[in-house]
Design a protein around this motif. Structure first.
Motif, short mmCIF file in Angstrom:
data_model
loop_
_atom_site.label_atom_id
_atom_site.label_comp_id
_atom_site.label_asym_id
_atom_site.label_seq_id
_atom_site.Cartn_x
_atom_site.Cartn_y
_atom_site.Cartn_z
N ALA A 43 33.68 29.30 28.71
CA ALA A 43 34.43 29.81 29.87
C ALA A 43 34.49 28.73 30.95
N ASP A 112 38.25 32.73 31.96
CA ASP A 112 37.05 32.96 32.76
C ASP A 112 36.15 33.97 32.06
N GLU A 113 35.09 34.39 32.77
CA GLU A 113 34.06 35.25 32.15
C GLU A 113 34.59 36.61 31.75
N ILE A 114 35.65 37.09 32.40
CA ILE A 114 36.18 38.43 32.09
C ILE A 114 37.36 38.36 31.12
N GLY A 115 37.67 37.13 30.64
CA GLY A 115 38.71 37.01 29.64
C GLY A 115 40.11 36.83 30.19
N LEU A 116 40.24 36.51 31.46
CA LEU A 116 41.56 36.27 32.05
C LEU A 116 41.93 34.81 31.82
N ASP A 130 46.93 38.18 30.37
CA ASP A 130 45.99 39.18 29.87
C ASP A 130 46.11 39.21 28.35
N ASN A 136 37.87 38.57 21.74
CA ASN A 136 36.65 39.01 22.40
C ASN A 136 35.98 37.77 23.01
N LYS A 138 33.43 37.50 24.76
CA LYS A 138 31.97 37.53 24.79
C LYS A 138 31.39 36.93 23.51
#
Length: 860
Positions: A43, A112-116, A130, A136, A138
């Motif tokens: 990330a 980034d960390e939230i997948g954006l 998005d 995934n 993570k």
């Protein structure tokens, strides 16, 4: 985080270059172009890519994305032909199509960390994507690319992957300008120079003819000057095709650059043959370039340990044969040493063979003239050369393979010639600059320049840019011109100024190097001119005796040159004759006298020319200089004169002697009989001369002779009758006693040497203007500096974080420069003279000698 393209997991139409920084798709297809990164992407890591448009045969845009698929575990047979939404979700892969662009694409994307996912494509607004759960984030993530449609090449966007080293070294701003230029279209360039060097004249000319399959005529004269109009293409069979006609028709630019789909074996060589006489030496700074392959050519029939033979033409046309002061091997060594001095930047790229670029290939000619035991004699010659190379500083440049050829026959299929041509092709292909991406509009300008006048004013440069390209910002134009200057194509005379394209439009700005060498040769061979009219003889005699080149002789030499220029598009803003003389002055070949024009070893020649200019700038120097072969005497002021004499070539030093004129005293009763015969030179003048020598040699090193190493020395007084040897001047001025290197048990007291540079007593303390190195002075210096201030700051010891702070604290560039100079001055302390010296040297090394002379030299 470092990543590369995966070398084994990719589509069936993909090939990965050996560096794993570039991926190529077969241009005959439009699909099966999927590729991956070889390592996981974390990330915040930016995946930066450069897509090159290479064909219009196919529609569609490349796609970029991320995947949870580990490429090391993927069966390549199961890869889809292209990415679609359905395929992407099934394989835990997200990919998006890039925006349409007319030419090349630069794109950065990250998550980034939230997948954006953030996507920045040059020329388009930033986008937030998005992935809607396709990946995934993570879990481990790899980057992926679908190289489909009309884009057949993708590179990791690292300057070293596609950008010329000359651009990379200019810093981030230059790199950004270059990327913007590439985004408008580019072409991969496979082009270098083949330079034949050596003492003999016939050997090089005949070898060039043999290499290029040019019919050899034994009755034809093979000696002469510089043949630099021959360009050949080497195809996959190592056959060399002559491109002279294309060059003459102005088509060279479009045909000298291979596209991505072309074979890397198709290399274009611009062949330069340089005359070997000493009188051509002063043009060495124009000839040598790091982008070349050098053939060191010599005659196998000559004894390496015997004096070389010099052939010349007397004024009456007679052929004159003399012996050189150097042996045949020493002449070869001098050529390679000179090449090393001019092209060794200290940052050469090492190729796979662990040699240093540029390469030197040693070629012996006249093999069949050796008579009996040819093989043994050839082996002995090259064995002697290899032994002599063991301690040579240029050893890493020399290819390990030697060649013995017979080039006086019409047999172009002989094994040694074919092997030599094959090696030249292989070496050329392995050079680090092969395949660099050059902007299409730069190549368009180069084509237009080749068809234009060989020497151009600022106005014509602008006109040529506008006609060939259209609008181009001054910053990019200067970057382009400096690039062609740095790679050895042109001389950009005023490229160090802040805004040279805004200066006097009638001033000479650039010239073609090949053409300049041909012109300079006319001056170098004045004594060979035939049918000189009696009116020219006095001018020629004055040139030979006093070193002064008068106008009638100049007009005689340049007559055909000026006529030749008239046949090309005329630069109405430029006085061509004055531009040529100005070019020779700027290249340290001529020095202009204040009332008229005045005119070996190339370094000594450059030093003498600059010394004559420096002498005329001093006060009270009415005495005319005296110039002879390897000797010059010029005034330093009304009371002092300086002699410079070049040592024999084997000894590699320049003797400098400063003397003060003797004085006869007079009175009201008439002349006095007393004469001061031994006048001690003023330490102020001695220091001036020392500083001039130091600054000038550093400037020559910075501008031309990158590999030059020098020391200022004084002769050691330990044994006046013994062999001449030296002490380092800086060491003598710093220490009370120094060791004699010839007699280890002897130490030299340096007080007498120090007195030559410092007056004894309190009156010797030089009082400087309080303005010097004050904040007002530093502010004035800051106003003169431009983009090179960051390089200056690094030279003065500041780090990149310091630079960032200077910029953050000062929104105006001049204020940032001023803050940097003030910080440096405070750090250095109160020794003003030392600060003057340090700052002068640092600014000069950044290429701003004009600032040194204008703002600092007047106080030194």
């Amino acid at each position: 985080m470092a990543w590369h393209f995966h070398s084994s997991c990719h589509g069936s139409n993909i090939s990965v270059r050996s560096t794993a920084l570039t991926v190529i798709r077969n241009p005959d297809t439009y699909d099966n172009g999927i590729t991956f990164s070889d390592t996981q992407i974390q990330a915040g890591t930016v995946v930066s890519l450069f897509f090159k448009k290479s064909t219009n045969r196919w529609a569609g845009m490349p796609r970029i994305g991320f995947t949870n698929q580990n490429p090391a575990q993927v069966d390549t047979q199961s890869l889809p032909s292209i990415y679609t939404k359905e395929v992407s979700y099934q394989s835990h892969t997200w990919a998006m199509s890039l925006e349409k662009g007319s030419e090349n694409i630069f794109v950065d994307y990250t998550f980034d960390e939230i997948g954006l996912v953030t996507v920045r494509q040059l020329g388009w607004p930033e986008k937030l994507q998005d992935t809607r759960g396709a990946v995934n984030f993570k879990r481990p993530v790899w980057a992926t690319v679908d190289l489909s449609g009309c884009y057949t090449c993708v590179m990791k966007n690292e300057p070293s992957a596609y950008m010329p080293l000359e651009i990379v070294e200019q810093g981030v701003n230059a790199q950004h300008l270059y990327i913007e230029a590439l985004s408008m279209g580019s072409r991969s360039v496979y082009h270098t120079r083949l330079v034949l060097i050596g003492q003999g004249r016939e050997e090089k000319t005949c070898l060039m003819k043999t290499l290029t399959n040019d019919r050899y005529n034994t009755l034809e004269s093979c000696g002469g000057g510089i043949d630099n109009s021959l360009t050949v293409k080497i195809d996959g069979t190592k056959s060399w095709h002559d491109f002279r006609e294309a060059i003459e028709q102005g088509q060279a630019g479009t045909r000298l650059h291979a596209g991505v789909g072309d074979s890397v074996d198709d290399v274009f060589l611009n062949i330069w043959h340089f005359a070997g006489q000493d009188l051509h030496g002063p043009t060495n700074q124009v000839l040598f370039t790091h982008r070349a392959v050098y053939l060191m050519v010599f005659n196998l029939g000559c004894d390496l340990h015997k004096p070389a033979v010099i052939e010349s033409v007397a004024p009456d046309g007679r052929k004159v044969v003399e012996h050189h002061e150097l042996t045949n091997w020493e002449c070869m060594d001098m050529w390679m040493q000179t090449m090393y001095m001019y092209v060794n930047t200290g940052k050469q790229s090492l190729v796979a063979t662990e040699r240093t670029s540029p390469a030197i290939i040693i070629v012996g000619t006249h093999r069949d003239s050796l008579g009996k035991d040819t093989e043994e004699k050839v082996k002995a010659q090259f064995a002697n050369i290899r032994e002599a190379l063991q301690d040579a500083p240029y050893k890493q440049h020399v290819i390990s393979q030697d060649f013995a050829v017979e080039n006086s026959l019409e047999d172009y299929s002989q094994a040694e010639i074919l092997a030599l041509k094959t090696l030249i092709a292989e070496v050329s292909c392995s050079e680090y600059y092969m395949g660099e991406e050059i902007p299409l509009k730069w190549l368009q300008f180069e084509e237009a320049r080749l068809r234009s006048s060989p020497i151009m004013s600022v106005a014509m440069v602008r006109q040529t840019i506008e006609k060939s390209i259209g609008n181009m910002a001054d910053a990019e134009a200067m970057l382009m011109l400096k690039y062609y200057h740095d790679i050895g194509e042109i001389i950009c005379f005023d490229g160090q100024k802040d805004s040279p394209l805004s200066q006097d439009p009638s001033e000479a700005f650039l010239a073609d190097r090949r053409w300049l060498i041909k012109v300079f040769q006319k001056f170098a061979t004045i004594h060979e001119a035939k049918d000189q009219s009696p009116s020219l003889m006095s001018s020629l005699e004055r040139l030979n005796k006093e070193g002064i080149l008068e106008d009638p002789l100049i007009n005689h030499l340049l007559g055909d040159v000026l006529s030749e220029i008239q046949e090309r598009p005329i630069d109405s803003t430029l006085d061509t004759k004055q531009a040529l003389l100005g070019s020779m002055h700027k290249l340290d070949l001529l020095c202009e006298r204040l009332d008229q024009n005045a005119g070996g070893d190339s370094l000594f020649n450059q030093l003498v020319v600059r010394a004559l200019g420096w002498s005329q700038a001093q006060d009270g120097t009415e005495q005319l200089p005296r110039i002879a072969h390897r000797y010059a005497c010029f005034p330093a002021d009304g009371d002092h004169e300086v002699e410079m004499e070049m040592s024999p070539l084997k000894q590699a030093y320049i003797r400098v002697c400063i003397s003060k004129h003797s004085v006869i005293y007079t009175s009201t009763q008439g002349p006095s009989k007393s004469r001061r015969l031994q006048c001690k030179p003023s330490p102020i003048i001695v220091c001036k001369v020392r500083d001039f020598l130091c600054v000038t040699l550093k400037s020559i090193k910075s501008m031309w002779a990158k590999g030059l190493k020098f020391h200022l020395c004084v002769s050691c007084p330990c044994d006046p009758e013994g062999a001449l040897h030296f002490l380092l001047l800086d060491e003598c001025l710093e220490k009370e006693r120094v060791c004699c290197h010839e007699q280890p048990g002897v130490r030299i007291d340096t007080s007498g040497i120090k007195q030559m540079f410092v007056e004894s007593g309190p009156s010797s303390l030089r009082k400087l203007d309080p303005y010097v190195m004050s904040e007002k002075h530093l502010l004035a210096i800051a106003a003169e500096l431009g983009p090179e201030w960051e390089r200056l700051a690094v030279s003065l010891g500041f780090t990149q974080s310091n630079l960032y702070r200077f910029k953050q604290d000062n929104s105006v560039t001049d204020n940032a420069i001023f803050s940097m100079l003030v910080a440096w001055s405070k750090r250095e302390g109160g020794d003003i003279e030392r600060k003057l010296q340090v700052l002068s040297e640092a600014i000069d090394e950044c290429g701003r000698r004009d600032v040194v002379e204008k703002m600092l030299h007047i106080y030194m």
